[in-house]
Design a protein around this motif. Structure first.
Motif, mmCIF file in Angstrom:
data_model
loop_
_atom_site.group_PDB
_atom_site.id
_atom_site.type_symbol
_atom_site.label_atom_id
_atom_site.label_comp_id
_atom_site.label_asym_id
_atom_site.label_seq_id
_atom_site.Cartn_x
_atom_site.Cartn_y
_atom_site.Cartn_z
ATOM 1 N N ALA A 218 0.844 -1.190 0.000
ATOM 2 C CA ALA A 218 0.000 0.000 0.000
ATOM 3 C C ALA A 218 0.884 1.247 0.000
ATOM 4 C CB ALA A 218 -0.900 -0.002 1.228
ATOM 5 N N PRO A 219 0.448 2.318 -0.676
ATOM 6 C CA PRO A 219 1.256 3.541 -0.697
ATOM 7 C C PRO A 219 1.444 4.097 0.712
ATOM 8 C CG PRO A 219 -0.479 3.621 -2.357
ATOM 9 C CD PRO A 219 -0.773 2.441 -1.489
ATOM 10 N N PRO A 220 2.606 4.649 1.025
ATOM 11 C CA PRO A 220 2.792 5.291 2.326
ATOM 12 C C PRO A 220 1.940 6.550 2.408
ATOM 13 C CG PRO A 220 4.705 5.650 0.910
ATOM 14 C CD PRO A 220 3.820 4.684 0.191
ATOM 15 N N PRO A 221 1.709 7.077 3.598
ATOM 16 C CA PRO A 221 0.901 8.303 3.731
ATOM 17 C C PRO A 221 1.470 9.436 2.878
ATOM 18 C CG PRO A 221 1.292 7.308 5.880
ATOM 19 C CD PRO A 221 2.152 6.543 4.904
ATOM 20 N N GLY A 222 0.578 10.124 2.178
ATOM 21 C CA GLY A 222 0.990 11.239 1.357
ATOM 22 C C GLY A 222 1.420 10.866 -0.047
ATOM 23 N N PHE A 223 1.325 9.583 -0.407
ATOM 24 C CA PHE A 223 1.716 9.111 -1.733
ATOM 25 C C PHE A 223 0.540 8.405 -2.399
ATOM 26 C CE2 PHE A 223 5.754 9.786 0.237
ATOM 27 C CZ PHE A 223 6.664 10.020 -0.776
ATOM 28 N N ARG A 224 0.623 8.280 -3.726
ATOM 29 C CA ARG A 224 -0.355 7.510 -4.485
ATOM 30 C C ARG A 224 0.367 6.585 -5.453
ATOM 31 N NH1 ARG A 224 -1.547 10.163 -9.616
ATOM 32 N NH2 ARG A 224 -0.549 12.228 -9.723
ATOM 33 N N ARG A 225 -0.290 5.509 -5.809
ATOM 34 C CA ARG A 225 0.293 4.487 -6.667
ATOM 35 C C ARG A 225 0.176 4.898 -8.129
ATOM 36 N NH1 ARG A 225 -2.046 -0.225 -8.975
ATOM 37 N NH2 ARG A 225 -0.612 -1.993 -9.172
ATOM 38 N N VAL A 226 1.234 4.637 -8.919
ATOM 39 C CA VAL A 226 1.209 4.925 -10.347
ATOM 40 C C VAL A 226 1.842 3.761 -11.110
ATOM 41 C CG1 VAL A 226 1.229 7.445 -10.179
ATOM 42 C CG2 VAL A 226 3.385 6.203 -10.156
ATOM 43 N N GLU A 227 1.381 3.557 -12.338
ATOM 44 C CA GLU A 227 1.937 2.541 -13.221
ATOM 45 C C GLU A 227 2.675 3.230 -14.356
ATOM 46 O OE1 GLU A 227 -1.084 -0.135 -14.470
ATOM 47 O OE2 GLU A 227 -1.719 -0.645 -12.433
ATOM 48 N N ALA A 228 3.871 2.731 -14.658
ATOM 49 C CA ALA A 228 4.732 3.367 -15.651
ATOM 50 C C ALA A 228 5.089 2.381 -16.752
ATOM 51 C CB ALA A 228 5.992 3.901 -14.974
ATOM 52 N N GLY B 8 6.862 11.228 -20.096
ATOM 53 C CA GLY B 8 8.211 11.754 -20.060
ATOM 54 C C GLY B 8 8.679 12.204 -21.426
ATOM 55 N N THR B 9 9.910 12.717 -21.475
ATOM 56 C CA THR B 9 10.466 13.171 -22.732
ATOM 57 C C THR B 9 11.005 12.027 -23.581
ATOM 58 O OG1 THR B 9 12.501 13.660 -21.534
ATOM 59 C CG2 THR B 9 11.010 15.484 -21.947
ATOM 60 N N VAL B 10 10.984 10.812 -23.031
ATOM 61 C CA VAL B 10 11.198 9.597 -23.814
ATOM 62 C C VAL B 10 10.021 8.677 -23.535
ATOM 63 C CG1 VAL B 10 13.712 9.741 -23.918
ATOM 64 C CG2 VAL B 10 12.643 8.598 -21.973
ATOM 65 N N ALA B 11 9.689 7.815 -24.481
ATOM 66 C CA ALA B 11 8.469 7.012 -24.382
ATOM 67 C C ALA B 11 8.510 5.996 -23.252
ATOM 68 C CB ALA B 11 8.223 6.292 -25.708
ATOM 69 N N THR B 12 9.692 5.704 -22.728
ATOM 70 C CA THR B 12 9.812 4.661 -21.705
ATOM 71 C C THR B 12 9.728 5.205 -20.284
ATOM 72 O OG1 THR B 12 12.217 4.883 -21.865
ATOM 73 C CG2 THR B 12 11.171 3.144 -23.171
ATOM 74 N N THR B 13 9.420 6.495 -20.110
ATOM 75 C CA THR B 13 9.328 7.056 -18.764
ATOM 76 C C THR B 13 8.098 7.937 -18.597
ATOM 77 O OG1 THR B 13 10.629 9.038 -19.284
ATOM 78 C CG2 THR B 13 11.842 7.098 -18.518
ATOM 79 N N LEU B 14 7.713 8.130 -17.342
ATOM 80 C CA LEU B 14 6.765 9.161 -16.936
ATOM 81 C C LEU B 14 7.531 10.164 -16.088
ATOM 82 C CD1 LEU B 14 3.632 7.074 -15.830
ATOM 83 C CD2 LEU B 14 4.080 8.127 -18.052
ATOM 84 N N VAL B 15 6.977 11.379 -15.976
ATOM 85 C CA VAL B 15 7.595 12.402 -15.136
ATOM 86 C C VAL B 15 6.536 12.946 -14.183
ATOM 87 C CG1 VAL B 15 7.180 14.197 -16.867
ATOM 88 C CG2 VAL B 15 8.886 14.576 -15.082
ATOM 89 N N PHE C 186 10.533 7.984 -14.010
ATOM 90 C CA PHE C 186 10.524 6.562 -13.690
ATOM 91 C C PHE C 186 9.926 5.787 -14.845
ATOM 92 C CE2 PHE C 186 7.067 8.996 -11.909
ATOM 93 C CZ PHE C 186 5.911 8.310 -12.250
ATOM 94 N N GLY C 187 10.404 4.540 -15.017
ATOM 95 C CA GLY C 187 9.906 3.696 -16.089
ATOM 96 C C GLY C 187 10.816 2.504 -16.304
ATOM 97 N N GLY C 188 10.587 1.804 -17.400
ATOM 98 C CA GLY C 188 11.387 0.627 -17.725
ATOM 99 C C GLY C 188 11.470 0.440 -19.223
ATOM 100 N N ALA C 189 12.549 -0.194 -19.673
ATOM 101 C CA ALA C 189 12.745 -0.446 -21.097
ATOM 102 C C ALA C 189 13.578 -1.702 -21.270
ATOM 103 C CB ALA C 189 13.452 0.742 -21.754
ATOM 104 N N PRO C 190 13.376 -2.442 -22.366
ATOM 105 C CA PRO C 190 14.194 -3.634 -22.613
ATOM 106 C C PRO C 190 15.678 -3.276 -22.676
ATOM 107 C CG PRO C 190 12.313 -3.573 -24.107
ATOM 108 C CD PRO C 190 12.350 -2.248 -23.416
ATOM 109 N N VAL C 191 16.502 -4.156 -22.144
ATOM 110 C CA VAL C 191 17.952 -3.960 -22.189
ATOM 111 C C VAL C 191 18.405 -4.035 -23.650
ATOM 112 C CG1 VAL C 191 20.185 -4.899 -21.494
ATOM 113 C CG2 VAL C 191 18.273 -4.884 -19.874
ATOM 114 N N THR C 192 19.099 -3.015 -24.107
ATOM 115 C CA THR C 192 19.539 -2.973 -25.503
ATOM 116 C C THR C 192 20.973 -3.456 -25.692
ATOM 117 O OG1 THR C 192 20.220 -0.659 -25.243
ATOM 118 C CG2 THR C 192 17.977 -1.072 -26.024
#
Length: 229
Positions: free
Chosen positions: A88-98, A115-122, A134-140
Motif C-alpha cells: 500500500a502507498p505510504p501516507p501522502g503518496f499515491r500508486r502509479v503505473e509506468a 516523459g520526454t522519452v516514451a519509456t518514462t513518466l515524469v 521513472f519507467g522501464g525499457a528492454p535492455v539494448t
C-alpha cells in the motif's frame, strides 16, 4: 520552463539505452533552483494505456479424487511474497503505473505526465522545483552488465560543464542487480536508482535544488521501496 533544443540529438537518443536517455540533459525549472530533465523530444500527450486484462477463461480440471486424508494440525505452507505484490502507498503518496511494467508511488499532489522519452513518466511537484522520472525499457546491450552501462552513461554525462559525480556504486534492489548514481549540476542535484530483471532495465530518478537534497534522497527511497518489480 526553459528547455534545451532536442534537434538531431533527440533522434539519436531514441536508440540509446535507458541509462543514456534518462540523463541526456537538464532544464531549469522554477527560476535559479530548477530540476534536471532530458534533451530528447517530447513524447505524444497522454499517459501510456494500461495493458488490457486477460480474457482467457479458466477451465475446470477434471480429476479423480484420492481417498480423503485425515485432518492435520499443521498449517498449510505459505507461498510467500512475490515480486508482483505491491504494498500500500505510504501516507501522502499515491500508486502509479509506468512503462515497462513498473509500479511505484509519487507524492499525492504531484502531477504525472508522459516523459520526454516514451519509456518514462515524469512527476512534478506543484511548485515546479522538484521532479521524479521513472519507467522501464528492454535492455539494448545485454553483453554489458548494468554497472558497465550506467558507468558509461555517467562518464558521458560527466563531460557536461559543471557536472559533479557524488556517488556511483553497484548494489541490489529486492535481490536484483542494481546501481545507485548521484550527481550535481548547476541546475540541481539528482539521485538515481537502476535495477534489472527479466531483460528489462528499470529506473527511478529524483531531482531538485541543492537546498532540498535531503528531500530528494528521501523521495527516491520512498519510490524505490514501493516499486515493483
Amino acid at each position: 520552463m526553459a528547455r534545451r533544443s532536442g534537434g538531431a540529438r533527440a533522434g539519436r537518443l531514441g536508440a540509446l539505452p535507458l541509462a543514456f536517455a534518462i540523463t541526456a540533459a537538464y532544464v531549469v525549472v522554477g527560476g535559479a533552483a530548477g530540476v534536471l530533465a532530458l534533451r530528447a523530444g517530447t513524447s505524444a500527450a497522454g499517459p501510456p494505456a494500461a495493458a488490457p486484462a486477460s480474457t482467457t477463461p479458466r477451465l475446470p480440471v477434471i480429476t479423480t479424487a484420492p481417498p480423503a486424508a485425515p485432518p492435520s494440525s499443521e498449517p498449510a505452507p505459505s507461498s510467500g511474497p512475490t515480486t508482483s505484490t505491491t504494498p500500500a502507498p505510504p501516507p501522502g503518496f499515491r500508486r502509479v503505473e509506468a512503462p515497462g511494467g513498473l509500479v511505484t508511488v509519487v507524492p499525492s499532489d504531484w502531477a504525472v505526465a508522459p516523459g520526454t522519452v516514451a519509456t518514462t513518466l515524469v512527476a512534478t511537484d506543484p511548485g515546479g522545483r522538484r521532479e521524479a522520472r521513472f519507467g522501464g525499457a528492454p535492455v539494448t546491450d545485454p553483453g554489458r552488465t548494468l554497472l558497465e552501462r550506467i558507468t558509461a552513461a555517467a562518464e558521458e554525462r560527466g563531460r557536461e560543464p559543471g557536472h559533479e559525480r557524488l556517488a556511483l556504486a553497484e548494489t541490489s534492489i529486492r535481490g536484483f542487480p542494481a546501481v545507485r548514481w548521484e550527481f550535481a549540476e548547476p541546475a540541481g542535484r539528482t539521485a538515481v536508482a537502476y535495477w534489472e530483471t527479466g531483460g528489462v532495465e528499470y529506473v527511478v530518478y529524483a531531482s531538485g535544488p541543492p537546498e532540498s537534497w535531503p528531500d530528494t534522497q528521501a523521495l527516491l527511497t520512498a519510490m524505490v521501496d514501493a516499486a515493483r518489480p
